[in-house]
Each structure stands twice: as C-alpha cells, then as structure tokens.
Design an enzyme around this catalytic site. Structure first.
Site, PDB file in Angstrom:
ATOM      1  N   ARG A 233      89.063   6.852 -20.551  1.00  0.00           N
ATOM      2  CA  ARG A 233      88.010   7.874 -20.356  1.00  0.00           C
ATOM      3  C   ARG A 233      86.645   7.380 -20.815  1.00  0.00           C
ATOM      4  NH1 ARG A 233      92.353  10.816 -22.078  1.00  0.00           N
ATOM      5  NH2 ARG A 233      93.373  11.908 -20.352  1.00  0.00           N
TER       6      ARG A 233
ATOM      7  N   LYS B 134      74.170   3.658 -13.184  1.00  0.00           N
ATOM      8  CA  LYS B 134      74.875   4.056 -11.953  1.00  0.00           C
ATOM      9  C   LYS B 134      75.954   3.010 -11.664  1.00  0.00           C
ATOM     10  CE  LYS B 134      72.307   4.997  -8.348  1.00  0.00           C
ATOM     11  NZ  LYS B 134      71.243   5.355  -7.393  1.00  0.00           N
TER      12      LYS B 134
ATOM     13  N   GLU C 185      63.296  -6.425  -4.705  1.00  0.00           N
ATOM     14  CA  GLU C 185      63.379  -5.293  -5.647  1.00  0.00           C
ATOM     15  C   GLU C 185      62.305  -5.412  -6.738  1.00  0.00           C
ATOM     16  OE1 GLU C 185      65.318  -2.839  -4.937  1.00  0.00           O
ATOM     17  OE2 GLU C 185      67.040  -3.646  -3.840  1.00  0.00           O
TER      18      GLU C 185
ATOM     19  N   LYS D 214      62.053   0.141 -14.090  1.00  0.00           N
ATOM     20  CA  LYS D 214      63.397   0.697 -13.860  1.00  0.00           C
ATOM     21  C   LYS D 214      63.870   1.515 -15.058  1.00  0.00           C
ATOM     22  CE  LYS D 214      67.589   1.255 -12.161  1.00  0.00           C
ATOM     23  NZ  LYS D 214      68.529   0.985 -11.095  1.00  0.00           N
TER      24      LYS D 214
ATOM     25  N   GLU E 246      69.651  11.318 -11.506  1.00  0.00           N
ATOM     26  CA  GLU E 246      69.031  11.224 -10.190  1.00  0.00           C
ATOM     27  C   GLU E 246      68.847  12.580  -9.513  1.00  0.00           C
ATOM     28  OE1 GLU E 246      70.505   7.932  -8.019  1.00  0.00           O
ATOM     29  OE2 GLU E 246      69.102   8.224  -6.380  1.00  0.00           O
TER      30      GLU E 246
ATOM     31  N   ARG F 230      63.941   9.715 -10.226  1.00  0.00           N
ATOM     32  CA  ARG F 230      64.643   8.463  -9.957  1.00  0.00           C
ATOM     33  C   ARG F 230      64.634   8.122  -8.469  1.00  0.00           C
ATOM     34  NH1 ARG F 230      69.823   6.656 -13.507  1.00  0.00           N
ATOM     35  NH2 ARG F 230      70.247   4.661 -12.514  1.00  0.00           N
TER      36      ARG F 230
ATOM     37  N   ASN G 299      63.841   4.512  -4.574  1.00  0.00           N
ATOM     38  CA  ASN G 299      64.320   4.292  -3.205  1.00  0.00           C
ATOM     39  C   ASN G 299      63.227   3.827  -2.250  1.00  0.00           C
ATOM     40  OD1 ASN G 299      67.020   4.942  -3.637  1.00  0.00           O
ATOM     41  ND2 ASN G 299      66.579   7.134  -3.485  1.00  0.00           N
TER      42      ASN G 299
ATOM     43  N   HIS H 147      63.964   1.883   0.892  1.00  0.00           N
ATOM     44  CA  HIS H 147      65.415   1.909   1.090  1.00  0.00           C
ATOM     45  C   HIS H 147      65.876   2.890   2.167  1.00  0.00           C
ATOM     46  CE1 HIS H 147      65.474  -0.561  -2.467  1.00  0.00           C
ATOM     47  NE2 HIS H 147      66.791  -0.631  -2.469  1.00  0.00           N
TER      48      HIS H 147
ATOM     49  N   HIS I  65      68.123   0.706   4.247  1.00  0.00           N
ATOM     50  CA  HIS I  65      69.581   0.843   4.370  1.00  0.00           C
ATOM     51  C   HIS I  65      70.003   0.901   5.828  1.00  0.00           C
ATOM     52  CE1 HIS I  65      70.306   2.356   0.016  1.00  0.00           C
ATOM     53  NE2 HIS I  65      70.701   1.115   0.156  1.00  0.00           N
TER      54      HIS I  65
ATOM     55  N   HIS J 299      70.546  -7.217   1.807  1.00  0.00           N
ATOM     56  CA  HIS J 299      69.911  -6.026   1.256  1.00  0.00           C
ATOM     57  C   HIS J 299      68.417  -6.265   1.003  1.00  0.00           C
ATOM     58  CE1 HIS J 299      69.651  -2.238  -0.884  1.00  0.00           C
ATOM     59  NE2 HIS J 299      69.054  -2.875  -1.886  1.00  0.00           N
TER      60      HIS J 299
HETATM   61  N1  LIG Z   1      74.035   0.448  -9.683  1.00  0.00           N
HETATM   62  C1  LIG Z   1      72.804   0.326  -9.214  1.00  0.00           C
HETATM   63  O1  LIG Z   1      71.888   1.008  -9.647  1.00  0.00           O
HETATM   64  C2  LIG Z   1      72.559  -0.709  -8.142  1.00  0.00           C
HETATM   65  C3  LIG Z   1      71.261  -0.965  -7.722  1.00  0.00           C
HETATM   66  C4  LIG Z   1      71.045  -1.952  -6.768  1.00  0.00           C
HETATM   67  C5  LIG Z   1      72.129  -2.637  -6.243  1.00  0.00           C
HETATM   68  N2  LIG Z   1      73.401  -2.360  -6.656  1.00  0.00           N
HETATM   69  C6  LIG Z   1      74.549  -3.097  -6.139  1.00  0.00           C
HETATM   70  O2  LIG Z   1      74.379  -4.476  -6.455  1.00  0.00           O
HETATM   71  C7  LIG Z   1      75.089  -5.264  -5.529  1.00  0.00           C
HETATM   72  C8  LIG Z   1      74.250  -6.438  -5.110  1.00  0.00           C
HETATM   73  O3  LIG Z   1      73.969  -7.223  -6.247  1.00  0.00           O
HETATM   74  P1  LIG Z   1      73.609  -8.775  -6.116  1.00  0.00           P
HETATM   75  O4  LIG Z   1      72.536  -8.946  -5.132  1.00  0.00           O
HETATM   76  O5  LIG Z   1      73.445  -9.275  -7.487  1.00  0.00           O
HETATM   77  O6  LIG Z   1      74.899  -9.361  -5.401  1.00  0.00           O
HETATM   78  P2  LIG Z   1      76.294  -9.946  -5.932  1.00  0.00           P
HETATM   79  O7  LIG Z   1      76.703  -9.318  -7.219  1.00  0.00           O
HETATM   80  O8  LIG Z   1      77.229  -9.824  -4.788  1.00  0.00           O
HETATM   81  O9  LIG Z   1      75.962 -11.470  -6.231  1.00  0.00           O
HETATM   82  C9  LIG Z   1      75.457 -12.306  -5.195  1.00  0.00           C
HETATM   83  C10 LIG Z   1      75.935 -13.711  -5.342  1.00  0.00           C
HETATM   84  O10 LIG Z   1      75.397 -14.306  -6.491  1.00  0.00           O
HETATM   85  C11 LIG Z   1      76.290 -15.286  -6.989  1.00  0.00           C
HETATM   86  N3  LIG Z   1      75.913 -15.546  -8.369  1.00  0.00           N
HETATM   87  C12 LIG Z   1      75.956 -14.700  -9.411  1.00  0.00           C
HETATM   88  N4  LIG Z   1      75.448 -15.264 -10.503  1.00  0.00           N
HETATM   89  C13 LIG Z   1      75.056 -16.507 -10.162  1.00  0.00           C
HETATM   90  C14 LIG Z   1      74.444 -17.577 -10.870  1.00  0.00           C
HETATM   91  N5  LIG Z   1      74.091 -17.449 -12.152  1.00  0.00           N
HETATM   92  N6  LIG Z   1      74.163 -18.711 -10.191  1.00  0.00           N
HETATM   93  C15 LIG Z   1      74.475 -18.838  -8.880  1.00  0.00           C
HETATM   94  N7  LIG Z   1      75.056 -17.848  -8.160  1.00  0.00           N
HETATM   95  C16 LIG Z   1      75.343 -16.699  -8.794  1.00  0.00           C
HETATM   96  C17 LIG Z   1      77.629 -14.618  -6.807  1.00  0.00           C
HETATM   97  O11 LIG Z   1      78.660 -15.559  -6.705  1.00  0.00           O
HETATM   98  C18 LIG Z   1      77.435 -13.867  -5.500  1.00  0.00           C
HETATM   99  O12 LIG Z   1      77.881 -14.597  -4.410  1.00  0.00           O
HETATM  100  C19 LIG Z   1      75.485  -4.350  -4.392  1.00  0.00           C
HETATM  101  O13 LIG Z   1      76.869  -4.069  -4.496  1.00  0.00           O
HETATM  102  C20 LIG Z   1      74.681  -3.083  -4.646  1.00  0.00           C
HETATM  103  O14 LIG Z   1      75.335  -1.925  -4.182  1.00  0.00           O
HETATM  104  C21 LIG Z   1      73.615  -1.411  -7.607  1.00  0.00           C
HETATM  105 ZN   LIG Z   2      68.005  -2.032  -3.442  1.00  0.00          ZN
END
Ligand SMILES: NC(=O)c1ccc[n+]([C@@H]2O[C@H](COP(=O)([O-])OP(=O)(O)OC[C@H]3O[C@@H](n4cnc5c(N)ncnc54)[C@H](O)[C@@H]3O)[C@@H](O)[C@H]2O)c1
Ligand SMILES: [Zn+2]
Length: 338
Positions: free
Chosen positions: A111, A133, A174, A210, A220, A224, A228, A231, A235, A245
C-alpha cells in the site's frame, strides 16, 4: 546547485554526482530494491555502490515494455521473493518509463513504500521523475496510475551531459516547453547553443518550473495543466505519425503558437519555430490526415462540451488555459503541414 521541494516530503536535488548518503535518513529502512532500466546500468552500479543499506537489484524491461501489467507483475513477484517491507525503499534508475513503472510499483507495494528516483534521461530529469504522477499502459498509454510523490529525485548533470545527442534533443523539447511556460532564459540558451546547450544553465530552471507547478496542484485539478503546453496537438501528432514524443511536442508547440497568435495575439511564432529549429527539432510534419489528427485531439481527456481546453501563450512566460473550438484549431494544424 539546488534542492527544490514539493511539499514537505518530496525533494529534487540537482547537482553533479550523487548526494552522500543518497537516501533520505530513515530509522527503519532495512533494505533497498533497486530497479534499473537497460541502458542505465553504469548509473545503476554507481547508485548501488553508494548505498549504505543492503541492496537487491532487478533489471526492468526496456522502455515502455516496463510499463505493461505483465512486467509490473514480474517485479511484484520479485519483491515478494526478496521480502521488501513497508519501511523499505524502491530506488529507480532510468528514464521516464522506468520511473513511471517503478513509481507505480512503489505506490502499490505494501500500500505504498518510499520511492527514490535517479532519472537518467533529460526528459526524465526535468519532467517524468518529478511530481508524483505514475503510470502504466493498459490498452491505452498511461491509463492506469497513481499520485505518489518520490521522497527524493536525484538529478545528476554529469549523467545528462553524457547522453547521446538523440536523448538530449528528445528531452530538449520538454526543457524548452518549461522555458516558454515560465523561464525565458532557457529559451534564450537554446536559441544560442541548440542541442549542445550547457545543461547546467537550463536543467535547474526547468526543474524549478516543474516542481513549482506540480507543488501548486498535486492532483492536477488546475494549474498543473499548464505543463501540457504543446501536448494537446503533440499527443495527436505522436499517435498519428509515430514520431517520438519530443518531436511531436515540438510540432505541437508550433501549431499551438499559431493558435495562440490568432486567439491571444501571441507575437512569438517565429521565435518558437527558430528556437526549435536551432535545436534540431521538427516544426512541421508531412503526410498526416488532418481529420484523423482532429479526431485524436477530440478524443483526448482535455475536452469539454463543445471544444478543447488548450494551453496557449499570451507571451513567453504567460501561459493560459483557453477554450478553443475546431475552427480555431484547423489553421494551427495547417501551419505545421497537417
Ligand atoms: N509521470 C510523468 O509526469 C511523465 C511526464 C512525462 C513523460 N512521462 C513518461 O516518460 C516516458 C518517456 O521517458 P523517456 O523519454 O525518458 O524514455 P525511456 O524511459 O523509454 O528511455 C529512453 C531510452 O533511454 C535509454 N537510456 C536511459 N538512460 C540512459 C543513459 N544514461 N544513457 C544512455 N541511454 C539511456 C533507455 O535504454 C531507453 O531506451 C513515457 O513513458 C512517458 O509516458 C511521464
Ligand atoms: Zn511530454
């Protein structure tokens, strides 16, 4: 460098290397479950070395694969095997997909146990890892999730500077978005340097945007939504085109800048385009079906009865949530080639 707080319990530390001790003090923590994204193993090794409690380590699945129910189930089974307790900590090392999945797991195991994130992508460091989130993908993207603030987020500029250019560009969308919302200096820095911008000068400012906005609206309900920017169109472009993205958000920011020009008299369209171009991000996309993009936008959760709520800039640093209708949106799409 600095520490940014969300409430009393969630801190984001920006610096070089990792704070020692890495984890916030705890009288009861007996062990750490360390979840490491493939690609981030060297950071995972350094984090493991820097912990002064017993560590059990598991490799997450790659990218979005970590956000499936099946993958999450595998992690739960492992946590049961190692006997992670209510007073223990889940540490996640990786990009946004890893912190989304790992944060979700931490929020539901027992939990809710303490989560600490070490983001290793630029997007993760300025956006996904911060603000609590969490999400996994079930049918649609991010359809299941929780709000669960990580106790600490450790942003290591050395890690971000070593990223391949593709990941620094992906995250730049971003960072620049945060600049348009509330940090004009970030926009200036990217205009001057493009993707090779000294990250030291922009990451802290984007993290500040952020954390401040997330802190003001944890669930949100209001402000918040400003995060977006780009976005709503972005999206829809992402789903329709298969672009990344960051690329899609860049195109979304251009389309929405055109809409802002018409609705709010925003005068910075050329500046938005040239900043993104300088960074090597796309500002147009060819070959998309405009009706399909509209349909995707209208399916999005940000709609109201006869229109959409979209974040538009009155000027850089002055975003507003504005009601727009289809007739407002068409010209914006047309301006980016859709
Ligand atoms: N929770 C939130 O508020 C929020 C906000 C924005 C995005 N997101 C989520 O984030 C995700 C996208 O995140 P992302 O762009 O980091 O993608 P990701 O986590 O898929 O990572 C992208 C790539 O980076 C590589 N990688 C990671 N660390 C590395 C390093 N130090 N050196 C070399 N390669 C490395 C990984 O192997 C992967 O292939 C999506 O799932 C999205 O929905 C969440
Ligand atoms: Zn984004």
């Amino acid at each position: 460098m600095g520490t940014h707080l969300i409430g009393d319990t969630s801190e984001v530390v920006v610096g070089r290397g990792r704070p020692r001790p890495l984890l916030p003090p705890s009288a009861t923590r007996a062990r750490v479950a360390l979840l490491v994204q493939p690609g981030a193993e060297p950071v995972g090794d350094a984090v493991a070395d820097g912990l002064d409690v017993p560590v059990e380590r598991l490799a997450l699945r790659e990218g979005e694969e970590a956000k499936t129910l099946e993958a999450v189930g595998e992690v739960y089974a492992w946590l049961a095997r190692i006997g992670l307790g209510r007073d223990d900590t889940v540490v996640v090392v990786g990009g946004g997909a890893a912190t989304d999945a790992g944060g979700f797991i931490a929020s539901t195991w027992g939990r809710g146990v303490e989560a600490v994130h070490v983001p290793t992508t630029l997007l993760g460091a300025v956006d996904a890892a911060i603000g609590g989130k969490t999400a996994i993908n079930i049918g649609g993207k991010n359809l299941v999730g929780t709000f669960w603030l990580p106790r600490r987020v450790v942003v290591d500029l050395d890690v971000l500077e070593a990223l391949p250019e593709r990941l620094r560009r992906e995250g730049a969308a971003e960072v620049i978005k945060a600049g348009f919302i509330a940090a004009p200096g970030v926009v200036d820095a990217y205009r001057r340097h493009g993707v090779d911008v000294p990250l030291e000068s922009v990451v802290e400012a984007a993290v500040a945007v952020k954390t401040r906005i997330a802190a003001s609206d944890l669930r949100e309900r209001g402000e918040r939504a400003l995060l977006n920017l780009g976005h709503t169109v972005g999206h829809a472009v992402e789903f329709a085109s298969g672009l990344s993205h960051g690329e899609s958000v860049a195109i979304g920011m251009v389309a929405e800048a055109h809409i802002a020009a018409a609705k709010l008299g925003f005068e910075g369209v050329e500046m938005v385009v040239s900043t993104l171009e300088r960074t090597g991000l796309p500002t147009r996309v060819d070959g998309l079906d405009r009706d399909r993009v509209m349909e995707l936008m209208w399916r999005d959760k940000k709609r109201d009865r006869d229109g959409l709520r979209m974040v538009l800039l009155r000027e850089v640093g002055r975003p507003e949530v504005v009601h727009v209708e289809a007739d407002d949106v068409w010209p914006g799409l047309e301006a980016v080639g859709v």
